[in-house]
Design a protein around this motif. Structure first.
Motif, short mmCIF file in Angstrom:
data_model
loop_
_atom_site.label_atom_id
_atom_site.label_comp_id
_atom_site.label_asym_id
_atom_site.label_seq_id
_atom_site.Cartn_x
_atom_site.Cartn_y
_atom_site.Cartn_z
N THR A 63 -18.59 95.27 -57.11
CA THR A 63 -18.92 94.30 -56.08
C THR A 63 -18.66 94.90 -54.70
O THR A 63 -19.48 94.78 -53.78
CB THR A 63 -18.09 93.01 -56.24
N ILE A 64 -17.51 95.59 -54.57
CA ILE A 64 -17.20 96.22 -53.29
C ILE A 64 -18.24 97.27 -52.92
O ILE A 64 -18.63 97.43 -51.77
CB ILE A 64 -15.79 96.86 -53.35
N LEU A 65 -18.71 98.00 -53.92
CA LEU A 65 -19.73 99.03 -53.67
C LEU A 65 -21.05 98.43 -53.22
O LEU A 65 -21.74 98.95 -52.36
CB LEU A 65 -20.00 99.80 -54.97
N VAL A 66 -21.43 97.32 -53.86
CA VAL A 66 -22.76 96.77 -53.67
C VAL A 66 -22.85 95.84 -52.46
O VAL A 66 -23.89 95.71 -51.84
CB VAL A 66 -23.18 96.02 -54.96
N LEU A 67 -21.74 95.22 -52.11
CA LEU A 67 -21.74 94.25 -51.01
C LEU A 67 -22.34 94.79 -49.71
O LEU A 67 -23.20 94.14 -49.12
CB LEU A 67 -20.30 93.73 -50.79
N PRO A 68 -21.92 95.97 -49.24
CA PRO A 68 -22.52 96.46 -47.99
C PRO A 68 -24.02 96.68 -48.10
O PRO A 68 -24.75 96.47 -47.12
CB PRO A 68 -21.81 97.79 -47.74
N ILE A 69 -24.49 97.10 -49.25
CA ILE A 69 -25.93 97.35 -49.40
C ILE A 69 -26.70 96.05 -49.22
O ILE A 69 -27.66 95.98 -48.45
CB ILE A 69 -26.23 97.94 -50.80
N ILE A 70 -26.28 95.02 -49.96
CA ILE A 70 -26.99 93.76 -49.88
C ILE A 70 -26.87 93.16 -48.48
O ILE A 70 -27.85 92.68 -47.91
CB ILE A 70 -26.47 92.79 -50.95
N ALA A 71 -25.68 93.22 -47.90
CA ALA A 71 -25.48 92.62 -46.58
C ALA A 71 -26.31 93.36 -45.52
O ALA A 71 -26.97 92.73 -44.69
CB ALA A 71 -24.00 92.63 -46.20
#
Lengths: 242, 270, 234
Positions: free
Chosen positions: C108-116
């Motif tokens: 989740t930590i890895l993917v959060l910046p991408i989606i945001a």
């Protein structure tokens, strides 16, 4: 539409607006009262669109004052609606777009559908209520924008060149709706450079040139006997791009 | 793919009370032990007997002991006697038990540039490898194997830290990756027999030196000290330790074979 | 190259055989990564939209930071989450280390910046079109942002897919916080890493092809949904 507690008149005092180092509105003072349909006229780049947005509150003046009669910000906002040159619809059905606006206006949920359908009926779009708004034709979308504004029962309706992108048939339909708004008591403030439209719908003209209010007159007077040189040139079609 | 399995896995992802759901212990062990396949053979037997699931996190010896120090594992099962003794002496482990041994072998290219093939003397072989400056791949990762390798260089009177040259390739990786690298560059390497037997990417490498007593690799099992980490599952952990050194566990270890060859030799003290 | 041919045949064979262990590994990969993407979307979409629509000091720096965080190294995230969840660490009491929830947290930590970050870009582009009308109707700030997110939801599928691709493909984070435990926290990428290190390259490659095939299928499905929606809603 405009009840006893109208937000009008709107008073502009020495309103100036500058952006990117350029002065766009150069000190306009005027009082916009309830009643007559007000046409904002002027050449491209004269500042019509910016003036409309200043009045509606989408832009803040760099200096000067824009004051409604009513002080409560919420009331002032609710008392107005605006229709833009290009209609902006959400990816939902025509009906849903109106429902969205009613929801924002805090109309009770039970009432919304009824009022939305009534607005659609007023503009003749009941048949496409469930169609996705964005697949409607340009003219239909603009009518839908008017229906959305109608549903809000505003005291003032701003229209920024509402038929600039439409063909004559669609234009006429839009003008009919605007007349209906007017008949129901809504104050109309509309910018256009369609002179015929100005004469058909307007009662008074505010003529803007290079960011200043150069002339204000009743429609007939303006077109028959423009008082200023710029207005005369404009009416004759000779005014250069500003 | 089974939809049921997906939803089961999904629910596992959101369940924060796994410990309440299943009896299990965490054992920190080494990559060589895991990759030899020993645990796949051994653990189901233990689970059947006691109902305790054993979750093995396979890292290098250094990292496994570190896990024990942090309390992230209940039991450590590694092969580096001096480090294990230190672990217990410093109070991180309860007691060390010898479990089994296997042996290291020196593998090398068929072409055998250092001319050590067939020898039974690992020390002499290492000296020849250095003399010939033949490529040699090292684990370099604080593992039991790495530790054993360093001891052997010492025994060969070679200060490898000082005397290594470009022929000495410090790969800083686990057993398998290091062997991949060795096979790729036709280098000599020290590996445990278990990993070698199940390693499939040998390239041109064969066993060059084996059988030297100094190549014996002793495994120990230690219960992490509950005094230092009160949450340690000490009963279940102790059950595992007890079983592994019991006649039953020892027998199970001896029974594990690859291609008919026994990998680990149980030697728990009675 | 024969390894390649062997691997493709192996991949087909593995899938056809319906090996339950393989099924379990694939199921866990999907469960972990989809959960992470779901959480990251719940947090990241409103965050990205709020930044797109808002005007506050430090906004530009925040946008640059968010974009930069898209490139967070998985192994670093894994290490940080490991230290967080380790018994010796602040959240050790929760006993999450070496469990699927730990893997979900790390991803989740890895993917959060991408989606945001991608959402921020899309919403900001849409805001140009919608801003005046929405503000005219009285939708401001977060309200407008959320309306926009819903309205452009089909183009946000691309952002979510990018996140999913990242999650399914990474190994550095899940291997550290999950421990690659047989039957418990072993997913496709960690299995590929394991089989490679065991020297069983054909098997590793076969699993790799299965993973790629999975990602292609997910992408194709999302693309079809997007197209259908665009035809319907305009």
């Amino acid at each position: 539409m405009s009840g006893a507690h109208s937000i009008l008149p709107l008073t502009l005092r020495e309103v100036r607006f500058a952006a990117g180092g350029r002065s766009i509105i150069d000190g306009i003072s005027a009082e916009i009262a309830a009643g007559p349909t007000t046409i904002i006229l002027g050449a491209n780049g004269a500042g019509k669109s910016v003036l409309m947005r200043l009045m509606h509150g989408l832009l803040r003046p760099t200096s000067g004052e824009i004051a409604w009669r009513e002080q409560g910000a919420e009331r002032v906002r609710r008392g107005q609606a605006m229709v833009f040159q290009r209609p902006v619809m959400l990816r939902r059905s025509a009906l849903a777009n109106i429902l969205y606006a009613l929801e924002l206006a805090r109309v009770p949920a039970a009432e919304r559908e009824r009022q939305a359908m009534e607005a659609l009926r007023e503009v003749g779009l009941v048949d496409v209520a469930d169609r996705p708004a964005r697949v409607l034709s340009g003219g239909e979308q603009q009518r839908l924008a008017l229906a959305r504004a109608w549903a809000l029962h505003p005291a003032v309706l701003f229209l920024d060149e509402p038929t600039a992108n439409l063909d004559p048939g669609a234009t006429r339909e839009i003008e009919n709706v605007i007349k209906a708004f007017d008949a129901s008591g809504t104050k109309i403030v509309m910018s256009t450079h369609n002179l015929g439209q100005a004469r058909r719908l307007g009662d008074e003209v505010l003529f803007i040139h290079q960011g200043r209010l150069v002339e204000r007159a009743a429609v007939d007077t303006f077109f028959r006997q423009p008082a200023s040189a710029e207005a005369a040139a404009f009416v004759k079609g000779e005014l250069p791009w500003t | 793919m089974d939809l049921m399995r997906f939803f089961l896995a999904l629910s596992l992802c959101f369940s924060f009370s796994i410990e309440a759901q299943q009896r299990f212990i965490t054992v920190a062990s080494t990559t060589s032990t895991e990759q030899s396949g020993l645990f796949r053979h051994l653990l189901p037997i233990f689970e059947q007997k006691t109902g305790i699931q054993v979750r093995v996190v396979a890292l290098g010896t250094g990292q496994s002991l570190d896990m024990g120090k942090r309390g992230d594992a209940d039991v450590v099962f590694v092969h580096a006697k001096p480090l294990e003794k230190k672990f217990v002496a410093e109070g991180y482990g309860v007691q060390r038990f010898e479990v089994m041994y296997n042996d290291f072998v020196l593998v090398g290219p068929k072409s055998d540039p250092a001319k050590v093939g067939g020898s039974k003397d690992i020390v002499a072989a290492l000296q020849k490898v250095k003399a010939a400056q033949a490529p040699f791949a090292s684990r370099g990762d604080k593992s039991g194997t790495h530790f054993a390798e360093l001891e052997l260089w010492k025994a060969a009177a070679i200060d490898i830290a000082k005397d290594k040259g470009p022929w000495y390739r410090d790969t800083g990786s686990g057993m398998g990756p290091m062997l991949n690298t060795a096979a790729g560059m036709n280098a000599y390497a020290l590996t445990d027999r278990g990993t070698w037997l199940s390693f499939k990417n040998r390239g041109d490498l064969v066993i060059s030196v084996q059988g030297d007593r100094r190549l014996f690799n002793q495994y120990g099992v230690i219960l992490v000290n509950p005094a230092k980490h009160p949450h340690i599952k000490k009963e279940m952990g102790q059950a595992f330790v007890d079983w592994v050194i019991s006649p039953d566990g020892q027998k199970a270890i001896a029974e594990y074979k690859i291609g008919g060859e026994q990998l680990f030799f149980p030697n728990a003290k009675r | 190259m024969s390894t390649l041919g062997e691997a493709v045949r192996g991949a087909i064979g593995l899938m056809a055989a319906g090996d339950p262990m393989l099924g379990g590994i694939v199921a866990l990969s999907l469960a972990v990564s989809l959960s992470a993407v779901l959480l990251a979307a719940l947090l990241g979409l409103p965050l990205g939209a709020a930044i797109a629509v808002g005007r506050f000091p430090g906004r530009r720096a925040l946008i640059v930071l968010l974009n930069a965080l898209m490139g967070l190294p998985p192994v670093v995230v894994g290490l940080l989450v490991y230290l967080l969840l380790s018994r010796a660490g602040p959240l050790g009491e929760m006993g999450l280390l070496f469990t699927p929830p730990a893997m979900v947290i790390a991803q989740t930590i890895l993917v959060l910046p991408i989606i945001a970050a991608l959402c921020r870009q899309s919403v900001e582009d849409a805001w140009v079109e919608y801003e005046e009308q929405l503000r005219s109707l009285g939708a401001d700030g977060l309200r407008a942002a959320l309306t926009l997110v819903w309205d452009i939801r089909f183009s946000l599928v691309t952002a979510v897919l990018a996140g999913l691709g990242r999650a399914l493909a990474e190994v550095g984070a899940v291997i550290i916080v999950g421990g690659n435990i047989d039957g418990v926290t072993r997913v496709m990428t960690t299995t590929i890493a394991l089989e490679t290190s065991k020297g069983d390259l054909p098997l590793a490659l076969s699993l790799g092809f299965i993973l790629i095939a999975l990602v292609i299928v997910l992408n194709a499905a999302a693309h079809l949904i997007k197209e259908a929606a665009q035809r319907r809603y305009g």
